[in-house]
Design an enzyme around this catalytic site. Structure first.
Site, mmCIF file in Angstrom:
data_model
loop_
_atom_site.group_PDB
_atom_site.id
_atom_site.type_symbol
_atom_site.label_atom_id
_atom_site.label_comp_id
_atom_site.label_asym_id
_atom_site.label_seq_id
_atom_site.Cartn_x
_atom_site.Cartn_y
_atom_site.Cartn_z
ATOM 1 C CB CYS A 143 -18.375 -14.572 21.151
ATOM 2 S SG CYS A 143 -19.376 -13.792 22.395
ATOM 3 C CE1 TYR A 162 -4.256 -0.136 5.172
ATOM 4 C CE2 TYR A 162 -2.197 0.246 6.324
ATOM 5 C CZ TYR A 162 -2.936 0.252 5.164
ATOM 6 O OH TYR A 162 -2.354 0.653 3.996
ATOM 7 C CD GLU A 201 -0.373 4.326 -4.820
ATOM 8 O OE1 GLU A 201 -1.032 4.591 -5.820
ATOM 9 O OE2 GLU A 201 -0.114 3.160 -4.462
ATOM 10 N N PRO A 202 2.090 6.542 0.352
ATOM 11 C CG PRO A 202 2.905 8.406 1.509
ATOM 12 C CD PRO A 202 2.635 7.889 0.125
ATOM 13 N N GLY A 203 0.443 5.197 3.176
ATOM 14 C CA GLY A 203 -0.813 5.181 3.930
ATOM 15 C C GLY A 203 -0.478 5.144 5.407
ATOM 16 N NE ARG A 204 1.889 -0.328 7.760
ATOM 17 C CZ ARG A 204 1.142 -1.409 7.958
ATOM 18 N NH1 ARG A 204 0.620 -1.625 9.137
ATOM 19 N NH2 ARG A 204 0.921 -2.273 6.979
ATOM 20 N N GLY A 217 4.075 1.517 1.519
ATOM 21 C CA GLY A 217 4.634 0.360 2.218
ATOM 22 C C GLY A 217 5.705 0.675 3.234
HETATM 23 N N1 LLP Z 1 -0.695 1.563 -2.505
HETATM 24 C C1 LLP Z 1 -1.291 0.376 -2.733
HETATM 25 C C2 LLP Z 1 -1.619 -0.003 -4.075
HETATM 26 C C3 LLP Z 1 -1.592 -0.470 -1.665
HETATM 27 O O1 LLP Z 1 -2.160 -1.635 -1.905
HETATM 28 C C4 LLP Z 1 -1.282 -0.055 -0.343
HETATM 29 C C5 LLP Z 1 -1.606 -0.913 0.799
HETATM 30 C C6 LLP Z 1 -0.694 1.196 -0.158
HETATM 31 C C7 LLP Z 1 -0.395 1.972 -1.261
HETATM 32 C C8 LLP Z 1 -0.356 1.733 1.201
HETATM 33 O O2 LLP Z 1 0.538 0.949 1.891
HETATM 34 P P1 LLP Z 1 1.109 1.483 3.310
HETATM 35 O O3 LLP Z 1 1.968 2.704 3.045
HETATM 36 O O4 LLP Z 1 -0.049 1.828 4.137
HETATM 37 O O5 LLP Z 1 1.854 0.346 3.836
HETATM 38 N N2 LLP Z 1 -4.211 -4.071 6.428
HETATM 39 C C9 LLP Z 1 -2.787 -4.260 6.420
HETATM 40 C C10 LLP Z 1 -2.106 -3.423 5.364
HETATM 41 C C11 LLP Z 1 -2.630 -3.685 3.975
HETATM 42 C C12 LLP Z 1 -1.974 -2.803 2.975
HETATM 43 C C13 LLP Z 1 -2.696 -2.857 1.696
HETATM 44 N N3 LLP Z 1 -2.203 -2.010 0.671
HETATM 45 C C14 LLP Z 1 -2.240 -3.938 7.818
HETATM 46 O O6 LLP Z 1 -3.010 -3.598 8.693
HETATM 47 O O7 LLP Z 1 -1.046 -4.073 8.063
#
Ligand code: LLP
Length: 433
Positions: free
Chosen positions: A362, A391, A291-294, A249
């Protein structure tokens, strides 16, 4: 000047990304085109890894949340950097396994896993299954029993934290479809139930309070709340929780006004809170998972489009239309997400116009940005959108039967295609009469 560290300008006054000319790449590989900077992705992975070593004696593991961008190449990169991964579906699991990712470093998430996915996860020997609810718990226990296995599990907990982000990406509060709530006693009860089951072994707890968060306070608060709950479980149920997964997050910079926290600062402050709280509660320090994604991939991505029509509606607005849109980037239509834009072939020019960047689907809402300050756009220009590594590809659709763009990975000044552009034939390959 740019929101991405990977961006620069060359002597032709063209935008560069990871050292390469964006205009040239767009010409060679066509548009829309996703570019990714492998060196920056690796640097981000290392930053997280070393922060755990530095501030928490290495007693932890960083899991890349692969929903942000899932492909064979990214699992390979993340694996080489020593991270684990979070997968959230059979498809992500399959991609990770196909890339040779070690199963024991895979954490399997999801709020409504199917029976088939659970069987697949057990067969593959994933390290942990993060259980969301009671239905899943009993299904998992009976499947594991049939297969003669014991599943190591974490529970997804709603810690009741308000993380001040967009409603759709806020997940830690009680009104959320994810996990079991602390306040109502639901979380306590499910752990008690699990302790009576023979084919699951509770090793940890998980929480994820939201996404694109810029404050440290909600993360610190979540750690405290979770540890207090771990102490309650120990005292009242005699169960020792050894893993605490604090989710992802961490916010990134999309536009100049975004001010992300330095990721090692996060670990510094959260590990301080964990150590203090454990001491006060008489708990042994748990293994910490993040758990970093973004924040691993977003800034390492850029999308290049070709400008088509520029429609000036006097006294209303100017639409600059591009050859992509909500099908390759649904984040504006979903969250009104803001981005930084540049015309890659006119970097030196002043941003004299205020325009709306429109997609080609469209759908009136198919925009990529409004009130965008931009150089004067003309047909044939290459429009670059920053911070599109997370994403976007993973949320891309085929709306209007648009083929998904290609993804180029750039490493040390050399690009390679890691996902091919789809062809029209790809679009109909599963169609039957
Ligand atoms: N762990 C869990 C359980 C999650 O549900 C998520 C994201 C993450 C880790 C990674 O979060 P991050 O570090 O990427 O913020 N589609 C949306 C974001 C949805 C996030 C869902 N869960 C967007 O484009 O902003």
């Amino acid at each position: 000047m740019f929101v991405s560290k990977s961006a620069g300008v060359n002597d032709k006054n063209h935008l560069t990304f990871a050292g390469l000319d964006v205009v040239e790449l767009a010409k060679e590989y066509q548009t829309p085109l996703y570019l990714m900077d492998e060196n920056l992705i690796r640097e981000n992975c290392r930053l997280y890894r070393t922060s755990i070593e530095k501030y928490y004696d290495g007693n932890g593991l960083v899991l890349y949340a692969s929903k942000a961008f899932s492909s064979l190449a990214i699992y390979r990169i993340v694996m080489e950097e020593g991270l684990g991964v979070d997968v959230v579906s059979g498809g992500e699991l399959f991609t990770a396994i196909s890339a040779g990712f070690p199963a024991e470093k895979i954490y399997f998430h999801g709020n409504n896993k199917t029976e088939q996915e659970l069987v697949y996860a057990l067969e593959s020997g994933v390290g942990r299954i993060v259980v969301d609810n009671l239905t899943e718990l009993s299904m998992l226990n009976s499947l594991a029993k049939t297969m003669g296995k014991t599943a190591d599990i974490l529970f997804r907990i709603k810690p009741g934290i308000d993380a001040h982000t967009h409603d759709f990406i806020m997940t830690g509060q009680i009104d959320s479809k994810f996990g079991v709530a602390l306040e109502t006693g639901e979380a306590f009860d499910i752990i008690k139930t699990a302790s009576t089951l023979e084919n699951v072994h509770v090793v940890g707890l998980h929480c994820h309070i939201g996404s694109q968060i810029f404050d440290l306070a909600p993360f610190e608060e979540a750690a405290k709340v979770m540890l207090t709950f771990i102490a309650k479980i120990k005292n009242e149920l005699g169960i020792t929780i050894t893993e605490l997964n604090l989710g992802g997050g961490f916010g990134i910079q999309y536009v100049e006004s975004d001010t992300p926290i330095a990721y090692d600062k996060y670990m510094e402050s959260v590990s301080g809170v964990v150590k203090e709280t454990c001491k006060a509660l008489g708990l042994a320090l748990p293994k910490i998972l993040l758990e970093p994604g973004r924040s691993i991939v977003a800034s390492a991505g850029l999308t290049a489009y070709t400008v088509g029509n520029v429609k000036n509606i006097p006294d209303v607005r100017t639409y600059v239309s591009v050859d992509g849109g909500m099908a390759d980037n649904p984040r504006y239509i979903l969250y009104q997400a803001e981005y930084d834009f540049e015309i890659a072939n006119k970097i030196g020019d002043e941003k004299s116009e205020t325009v709306t960047v429109a997609g080609r689907c469209c759908e009136s809402g198919d925009l990529l940005g409004e009130n965008v300050h931009l150089q004067k756009a003309e047909a044939g220009d290459i429009l670059a959108v920053f911070s599109t590594g997370a994403y976007q590809y993973s949320m891309a659709s085929h709306y209007n039967r648009l083929p998904n763009p290609a993804v180029l990975m750039i490493k040390d000044g050399k690009e390679r295609v890691v996902i091919k552009r789809e062809s029209y034939e790809d679009l109909i390959k599963n169609d039957l009469y």
